[in-house]
Enzyme design. Structure first.
Site, PDB file in Angstrom:
ATOM      1  N   ILE A  16       0.855  -1.188   0.000  1.00  0.00           N
ATOM      2  CA  ILE A  16       0.000   0.000   0.000  1.00  0.00           C
ATOM      3  C   ILE A  16       0.891   1.238   0.000  1.00  0.00           C
ATOM      4  O   ILE A  16       1.767   1.390   0.853  1.00  0.00           O
ATOM      5  CB  ILE A  16      -0.908   0.005   1.242  1.00  0.00           C
ATOM      6  CG1 ILE A  16      -1.779  -1.248   1.273  1.00  0.00           C
ATOM      7  CG2 ILE A  16      -1.777   1.245   1.281  1.00  0.00           C
ATOM      8  CD1 ILE A  16      -2.482  -1.469   2.598  1.00  0.00           C
ATOM      9  N   GLY A  66       3.322   2.979  -4.979  1.00  0.00           N
ATOM     10  CA  GLY A  66       3.343   3.722  -6.226  1.00  0.00           C
ATOM     11  C   GLY A  66       3.048   2.883  -7.450  1.00  0.00           C
ATOM     12  O   GLY A  66       3.338   3.298  -8.574  1.00  0.00           O
ATOM     13  N   GLU A 110      -6.908  -1.290 -10.545  1.00  0.00           N
ATOM     14  CA  GLU A 110      -7.792  -1.869  -9.543  1.00  0.00           C
ATOM     15  C   GLU A 110      -8.815  -0.833  -9.078  1.00  0.00           C
ATOM     16  O   GLU A 110      -8.476   0.326  -8.835  1.00  0.00           O
ATOM     17  CB  GLU A 110      -6.972  -2.351  -8.346  1.00  0.00           C
ATOM     18  CG  GLU A 110      -7.808  -3.022  -7.272  1.00  0.00           C
ATOM     19  CD  GLU A 110      -6.982  -3.463  -6.081  1.00  0.00           C
ATOM     20  OE1 GLU A 110      -7.553  -4.121  -5.203  1.00  0.00           O
ATOM     21  OE2 GLU A 110      -5.777  -3.140  -6.044  1.00  0.00           O
ATOM     22  N   TYR A 121     -10.435  -0.749   7.962  1.00  0.00           N
ATOM     23  CA  TYR A 121      -9.367  -0.049   8.667  1.00  0.00           C
ATOM     24  C   TYR A 121      -9.795   0.360  10.078  1.00  0.00           C
ATOM     25  O   TYR A 121      -8.956   0.480  10.978  1.00  0.00           O
ATOM     26  CB  TYR A 121      -8.924   1.186   7.878  1.00  0.00           C
ATOM     27  CG  TYR A 121      -8.084   0.837   6.659  1.00  0.00           C
ATOM     28  CD1 TYR A 121      -6.981   0.001   6.770  1.00  0.00           C
ATOM     29  CD2 TYR A 121      -8.402   1.344   5.406  1.00  0.00           C
ATOM     30  CE1 TYR A 121      -6.220  -0.325   5.666  1.00  0.00           C
ATOM     31  CE2 TYR A 121      -7.650   1.027   4.293  1.00  0.00           C
ATOM     32  CZ  TYR A 121      -6.549   0.188   4.426  1.00  0.00           C
ATOM     33  OH  TYR A 121      -5.797  -0.131   3.336  1.00  0.00           O
ATOM     34  N   ASP A 159      -2.046  -2.633 -12.446  1.00  0.00           N
ATOM     35  CA  ASP A 159      -1.451  -2.245 -11.163  1.00  0.00           C
ATOM     36  C   ASP A 159      -1.795  -3.241 -10.052  1.00  0.00           C
ATOM     37  O   ASP A 159      -1.648  -2.928  -8.874  1.00  0.00           O
ATOM     38  CB  ASP A 159      -1.880  -0.826 -10.767  1.00  0.00           C
ATOM     39  CG  ASP A 159      -3.341  -0.738 -10.332  1.00  0.00           C
ATOM     40  OD1 ASP A 159      -4.125  -1.660 -10.663  1.00  0.00           O
ATOM     41  OD2 ASP A 159      -3.698   0.246  -9.668  1.00  0.00           O
TER      42      ASP A 159
END
Length: 378
Positions: A190, A193, A212, A224, A263
């Site tokens: 996370i 980049g 994504e 979270y 990505d």
């Protein structure tokens, strides 16, 4: 990114070589070369001297305009341009002029944009019109009177005779061999980049971009705040979404793109799930994952961007997503270890681990190109 048009000219030595070297250095130090006009032979403008070879280059750059000027001047010096003697025009190995920079209008002793002589010079306007045509020149337009590059050419009173050359200059990125890959995956922790790099690669090398859709996941902010409660619905949601998206994107071949660049990878779901789920949940999750992805194509190149935890936290803070503020550094370390453990087991996957902890490939062009060079280096 800013759009800039640069005029290049040479009338000393091997002019094509000078133009080619200048474009290569612009690619390395300024940004992406979007288009290069045909080369025109034209008489010296404002003085007696050998004919010039001229072209116009359209580029995209992250450099501010003052830095762009400094960089173009340093390239001129590197290629052998000498300090001007007096105020008169003279022959030169290379001349790089900033014609336009977005829609900026600026007048100073160091730089004037649009270039103060641009509208007077046929050797500038003809190649400019070749690559911009009917586009509106915003810096010279008003809402009531839009001005196109073709219109500027038609209004020019310069009666110089231009001769279009048969030999074209090539974009530097066309000479970079990405190994003939059809499908490249950029992975990382996370904040590493990966989305930025995948996007830059797709723009630079004409790739179909697969990103994504993490922002659309309603369970992510909840996870979270309360990981134990929302881990399983989060991972199941990601599993379904990533599968459907990859199924759609990989199954739709784009004739106008050279390859695909994503990505994220199919195995990302397993790596994160192993960290976030309880053992029984993970075993169930793994069975579902294997059933869904058993016939899904694998990437030709799997790139893992490694960044240390300190840099990851800075990047996460910089992008300012409210639901990421509470990310535990220990969680990031577990995710990183999960990736490394996964990579060790993938003997049939073409993997490159690139340490970017000391790099800034978004702001530093050299860092970006150094990463690209590692794609093909054994």
């Amino acid at each position: 990114m800013h759009t800039t048009f640069l005029s290049l000219g040479s009338n000393q030595g091997n002019t094509y070589e000078a133009l080619d070297k200048a474009i290569q250095l612009l690619f390395e130090r300024v940004g992406r070369v979007v288009k290069i006009s045909p080369v025109y032979q034209s008489p010296a403008w404002g003085f007696e001297g050998p004919d010039f070879h001229n072209c116009v280059v359209r580029m995209e750059t992250s450099l501010p305009i003052k830095k762009l000027l400094d960089t173009t001047q340093s390239i001129e010096q590197l290629l052998g341009r000498k300090e001007k003697e007096g105020t008169a025009y003279q022959s030169r190995i290379i001349d790089i002029d900033i014609l336009l920079y977005d829609d900026v209008v600026r007048h100073s002793d160091q730089l004037t944009v649009p270039h103060k002589h641009m509208q007077e010079r046929l050797f500038v306007l003809q190649p400019l019109a070749d690559i911009a045509g009917d586009e509106v020149c915003e810096a010279l337009s008003t809402a009531e009177n839009p001005v196109t590059y073709l219109g500027l050419l038609e209004a020019c009173i310069d009666d110089s005779i231009l001769t279009k050359q048969a030999k074209w200059l090539k974009k530097p990125q066309d000479s970079i061999d990405l190994g003939g890959y059809n499908y490249i995956t950029i992975e990382g922790n996370i904040g590493a980049g990966k989305t930025s790099l995948a996007t830059m690669i797709s723009e630079e090398f004409n790739a179909k971009l697969i990103l994504e859709r993490f922002k659309d996941n309603p369970f992510l902010p909840k996870f979270y705040k309360d990981p134990d409660r929302f881990a399983f619905p989060l991972e199941m949601s990601f599993l379904a979404d990533r599968y459907q998206q990859l199924l759609d994107d990989l199954g739709q071949y784009d004739l106008f793109k050279d390859f695909m660049c994503a990505d994220y990878d199919r195995y990302k779901s397993l790596i994160f799930a192993q960290v976030t789920l309880q053992e029984e949940e993970f075993l169930l999750y793994k069975r579902l994952h294997e059933m869904m992805y058993k016939d899904m194509p694998q990437p030709d190149l799997y790139v893992y961007l490694y960044q240390n935890t300190e840099r990851l936290l800075k990047n996460i803070k910089k992008r300012g997503r409210s639901y990421e503020k509470s990310i535990d550094p220990t969680y990031l370390e577990k995710i990183n270890q999960g990736y490394l453990d996964f990579i060790k087991t993938q003997h049939n996957l073409n993997v490159k681990i690139i340490d970017i902890s000391e790099l800034d490939f978004v702001k530093n062009r050299a860092d970006f190109l150094s990463i690209i060079n590692q794609f093909t280096n054994e």
